[in-house]
Enzyme design. Structure first.
Site, PDB file in Angstrom:
ATOM      1  N   ASN A  19     -27.004  -9.062  56.394  1.00 42.49           N
ATOM      2  CA  ASN A  19     -28.021  -9.327  57.402  1.00 42.49           C
ATOM      3  C   ASN A  19     -27.506 -10.475  58.300  1.00 42.49           C
ATOM      4  O   ASN A  19     -27.401 -11.618  57.845  1.00 42.49           O
ATOM      5  CB  ASN A  19     -29.322  -9.721  56.673  1.00 42.49           C
ATOM      6  CG  ASN A  19     -30.448 -10.047  57.616  1.00 42.49           C
ATOM      7  OD1 ASN A  19     -30.235 -10.620  58.679  1.00 42.49           O
ATOM      8  ND2 ASN A  19     -31.660  -9.712  57.215  1.00 42.49           N
ATOM      9  N   LYS A  22     -29.674 -13.753  58.500  1.00 43.08           N
ATOM     10  CA  LYS A  22     -29.558 -14.601  57.311  1.00 43.08           C
ATOM     11  C   LYS A  22     -28.216 -15.307  57.292  1.00 43.08           C
ATOM     12  O   LYS A  22     -28.133 -16.488  56.968  1.00 43.08           O
ATOM     13  CB  LYS A  22     -29.575 -13.706  56.058  1.00 43.08           C
ATOM     14  CG  LYS A  22     -30.887 -13.341  55.503  1.00 43.08           C
ATOM     15  CD  LYS A  22     -30.544 -12.662  54.187  1.00 43.08           C
ATOM     16  CE  LYS A  22     -31.663 -11.991  53.528  1.00 43.08           C
ATOM     17  NZ  LYS A  22     -31.231 -11.349  52.273  1.00 43.08           N
ATOM     18  N   ASP A  77     -31.953 -13.592  48.522  1.00 46.07           N
ATOM     19  CA  ASP A  77     -32.923 -12.502  48.484  1.00 46.07           C
ATOM     20  C   ASP A  77     -34.247 -13.089  48.945  1.00 46.07           C
ATOM     21  O   ASP A  77     -34.680 -14.127  48.464  1.00 46.07           O
ATOM     22  CB  ASP A  77     -33.060 -11.874  47.101  1.00 46.07           C
ATOM     23  CG  ASP A  77     -33.659 -10.476  47.233  1.00 46.07           C
ATOM     24  OD1 ASP A  77     -32.965  -9.586  47.762  1.00 46.07           O
ATOM     25  OD2 ASP A  77     -34.836 -10.275  46.857  1.00 46.07           O
ATOM     26  N   SER A  78     -34.831 -12.448  49.913  1.00 48.52           N
ATOM     27  CA  SER A  78     -35.997 -13.059  50.540  1.00 48.52           C
ATOM     28  C   SER A  78     -36.975 -11.986  50.988  1.00 48.52           C
ATOM     29  O   SER A  78     -36.703 -10.794  50.880  1.00 48.52           O
ATOM     30  CB  SER A  78     -35.550 -13.921  51.726  1.00 48.52           C
ATOM     31  OG  SER A  78     -34.590 -13.253  52.502  1.00 48.52           O
ATOM     32  N   GLY A 161     -36.112 -10.087  61.603  1.00 51.59           N
ATOM     33  CA  GLY A 161     -37.076  -9.495  60.670  1.00 51.59           C
ATOM     34  C   GLY A 161     -38.529  -9.695  61.073  1.00 51.59           C
ATOM     35  O   GLY A 161     -38.939  -9.344  62.178  1.00 51.59           O
TER      36      GLY A 161
HETATM   37  P1  ITT Z   1     -28.832  -8.539  52.198  1.00 57.35           P
HETATM   38  O1  ITT Z   1     -29.444  -7.951  50.956  1.00 57.35           O
HETATM   39  O2  ITT Z   1     -27.525  -7.920  52.562  1.00 57.35           O
HETATM   40  O3  ITT Z   1     -28.783 -10.038  52.133  1.00 57.35           O
HETATM   41  P2  ITT Z   1     -31.293  -7.679  53.477  1.00 57.35           P
HETATM   42  O4  ITT Z   1     -31.836  -7.871  54.861  1.00 57.35           O
HETATM   43  O5  ITT Z   1     -31.348  -6.300  52.884  1.00 57.35           O
HETATM   44  O6  ITT Z   1     -29.779  -8.222  53.458  1.00 57.35           O
HETATM   45  P3  ITT Z   1     -33.208  -8.635  51.511  1.00 57.35           P
HETATM   46  O7  ITT Z   1     -33.147  -7.455  50.619  1.00 57.35           O
HETATM   47  O8  ITT Z   1     -33.282  -9.999  50.873  1.00 57.35           O
HETATM   48  O9  ITT Z   1     -31.972  -8.700  52.506  1.00 57.35           O
HETATM   49  O10 ITT Z   1     -34.428  -8.440  52.502  1.00 57.35           O
HETATM   50  C1  ITT Z   1     -35.123  -9.510  53.024  1.00 57.35           C
HETATM   51  C2  ITT Z   1     -35.896  -9.070  54.222  1.00 57.35           C
HETATM   52  O11 ITT Z   1     -36.996  -9.971  54.385  1.00 57.35           O
HETATM   53  C3  ITT Z   1     -35.051  -9.205  55.477  1.00 57.35           C
HETATM   54  O12 ITT Z   1     -34.455  -7.986  55.837  1.00 57.35           O
HETATM   55  C4  ITT Z   1     -36.052  -9.685  56.516  1.00 57.35           C
HETATM   56  O13 ITT Z   1     -36.645  -8.664  57.183  1.00 57.35           O
HETATM   57  C5  ITT Z   1     -37.134 -10.384  55.699  1.00 57.35           C
HETATM   58  N1  ITT Z   1     -36.894 -11.815  55.838  1.00 57.35           N
HETATM   59  C6  ITT Z   1     -36.345 -12.672  54.945  1.00 57.35           C
HETATM   60  N2  ITT Z   1     -36.229 -13.895  55.452  1.00 57.35           N
HETATM   61  C7  ITT Z   1     -36.702 -13.827  56.704  1.00 57.35           C
HETATM   62  C8  ITT Z   1     -36.832 -14.760  57.742  1.00 57.35           C
HETATM   63  O14 ITT Z   1     -36.396 -16.005  57.633  1.00 57.35           O
HETATM   64  N3  ITT Z   1     -37.362 -14.336  58.884  1.00 57.35           N
HETATM   65  C9  ITT Z   1     -37.782 -13.077  59.053  1.00 57.35           C
HETATM   66  N4  ITT Z   1     -37.680 -12.126  58.130  1.00 57.35           N
HETATM   67  C10 ITT Z   1     -37.133 -12.500  56.958  1.00 57.35           C
END
Ligand code: ITT
Length: 203
Positions: A19, A22, A77-78, A161
């Site tokens: 991402n 991130k 993971d967020s 996001g």
């Molecule tokens: P990786 O697993 O490759 O790190 P991902 O985007 O799939 O990428 P996650 O499974 O942790 O990661 O999904 C977290 C989602 O939550 C992320 O795609 C965002 O949409 C949202 N998110 C997390 N932190 C955020 C932030 O600071 N601002 C906005 N959205 C956020």
């Protein structure tokens, strides 16, 4: 915890996320002298995120990254927990955007579900778990949270996001409207980072 002493002298770190939003935020929080790598620098595949918590999924990603690259790895993971939706989407936040990672779609989904309940301004939390893994298979997880509420229509083009629909408590603007450095001073990611800051050498 002693093993983490090596972080003070570490010169290379893999930030195991695909991402870009991130990646940028994590890199900006960490010491600028370190050289940062992405999963594609090691031709890494994505591990299966089948954990039931942010911590479990962050750990899966960091251990996989450290093992594949043989260098220190940080993962994140967020997600967003929307109280009126029983804390959904939570660990499924990325999955709500579909395979194409379309966050307009994810935001529409939130809108429809909250509208049905007549609770468009639900309370919500952003949650971030940062995990650091060493190549020997040791890892530690650190959680950060920020409380706020959902707002429609979506506002602001900063961040990524769900940022355009989240207003942190005490603010009038969404994360999408706040300047990058303003979000970085208060965010869930920053709060998790504060817990690991002491392991690194800044300057
Ligand atoms: P990786 O697993 O490759 O790190 P991902 O985007 O799939 O990428 P996650 O499974 O942790 O990661 O999904 C977290 C989602 O939550 C992320 O795609 C965002 O949409 C949202 N998110 C997390 N932190 C955020 C932030 O600071 N601002 C906005 N959205 C956020």
């Amino acid at each position: 915890m002693n093993k983490f002493k090596i972080l003070k002298s570490t010169k290379k770190i893999l930030i195991a996320t695909n991402n870009p939003g991130k990646f940028k935020e994590i890199k900006e929080l960490l010491p600028q002298k370190i050289r940062y790598f992405k999963p594609k620098d090691f031709n890494m595949k994505e591990p299966v995120e089948n954990g039931k918590t942010f911590q479990a999924n962050a750990k899966i990603k960091s251990l996989y990254g450290a093992k594949s690259s043989n260098i220190v790895c940080i993962s994140d993971d967020s997600g967003i927990e929307i109280l009126e939706l029983n804390n959904q989407p939570g660990i499924y936040s990325a999955r709500w955007a579909g395979r194409k990672k379309n966050f307009n779609l994810a935001i529409q989904k939130v809108y429809k579900k909250l509208k049905k309940k007549n609770k468009l301004n639900s309370k919500a939390n952003f949650v971030c778990c940062l995990s650091i893994a060493l190549p020997d298979g040791t890892s530690r997880e650190f959680i950060g949270r920020i409380k706020g509420r959902i707002v429609f229509p979506a506002k602001g083009k900063n961040g990524f996001g769900y940022d355009p629909i989240f207003i942190p408590y005490g603010q009038k603007k969404t994360f999408g409207e706040l300047k990058k450095r303003e979000k970085q001073k208060i965010s869930h990611r920053y709060k998790a980072f504060k817990k690991i800051k002491k392991y690194f050498k800044f300057s």
